[in-house]
Motif scaffolding. Sequence first.
Motif, PDB file in Angstrom:
ATOM      1  N   THR A   1      -8.689  -3.097  -0.561  1.00 49.89           N
ATOM      2  CA  THR A   1      -8.031  -1.814  -0.778  1.00 49.89           C
ATOM      3  C   THR A   1      -6.529  -1.895  -0.540  1.00 49.89           C
ATOM      4  OG1 THR A   1      -8.277  -1.119   1.516  1.00 49.89           O
ATOM      5  CG2 THR A   1     -10.147  -0.676   0.033  1.00 49.89           C
TER       6      THR A   1
ATOM      7  N   ARG B   1      -5.054  -0.307   1.704  1.00 48.42           N
ATOM      8  CA  ARG B   1      -4.903  -0.433   3.157  1.00 48.42           C
ATOM      9  C   ARG B   1      -4.956  -1.907   3.582  1.00 48.42           C
ATOM     10  NH1 ARG B   1      -8.739   2.580   7.666  1.00 48.42           N
ATOM     11  NH2 ARG B   1      -7.684   1.735   9.487  1.00 48.42           N
ATOM     12  N   ASP B   2      -5.885  -2.671   2.996  1.00 44.43           N
ATOM     13  CA  ASP B   2      -5.959  -4.112   3.283  1.00 44.43           C
ATOM     14  C   ASP B   2      -4.668  -4.810   2.871  1.00 44.43           C
ATOM     15  OD1 ASP B   2      -8.675  -4.018   4.199  1.00 44.43           O
ATOM     16  OD2 ASP B   2      -9.327  -3.958   2.097  1.00 44.43           O
TER      17      ASP B   2
ATOM     18  N   ARG C   1      -1.597  -3.490   2.533  1.00 45.62           N
ATOM     19  CA  ARG C   1      -0.494  -3.119   3.425  1.00 45.62           C
ATOM     20  C   ARG C   1      -0.586  -3.865   4.749  1.00 45.62           C
ATOM     21  NH1 ARG C   1      -1.123   2.004   0.902  1.00 45.62           N
ATOM     22  NH2 ARG C   1      -2.693   2.622   2.449  1.00 45.62           N
TER      23      ARG C   1
END
Length: 201
Positions: A60, A62-63, A65
């Motif tokens: 994702t 998030r991963d 970032r």
Amino acid sequence: MVVESDGLLDESSLIAAPLPQEAVRVRLDKPRRDDLADLVYLADNRTVAANLATMPHPFTARDGRALIEKAGHDRPCTAVFAIRLKSTGRLIGIARYAAVEADGPVHVGYWLGEPFWGRGFATEAVHSLVDHAFTWHGMNELQGSCRVTNPASRRVLVKSGFQYRDQAMIRSIGAGGSVPIERYTLERAVWKSLKGWGQGQ
């Protein structure tokens, strides 16, 4: 076409020495925030994740970032690079090395996005990664591994001077269980011989 260490590399790595690291068609340098879209697009691939130990699937934003942020954290004998096409500057994968434990072996790992497989980019990137590790750090040996079902990664390791050591099992998050791998090593003395041989031609 993708390879990673024995599953012990975490995402906390850094660019540890002067940049960029140049090859013929690719450049290794620090991942940036503006790489996020390409990083997520290429890493969110079940085939890529299944050939690595620690990459989640789905991968994702998030991963992505978290990977970019942790790439700036300083740790000894550790580096993480964006693999970029020199012609465009576009991120096409990630290469890294890390000492998993204090005084333990340094593991190399890399992956390329599937659209860039089969063109020799991975071999160029691993050559540059190995040169960086041995040039800027005092380790005497690097270790690498690939799934036994991944002959492209095996060729990349062998073309980079790594020599077969043994087989083992690791847990792969992307594959959803344990998978067999082949483990390889490259000693500093072998690397120096290969570098010297190449310059003499």
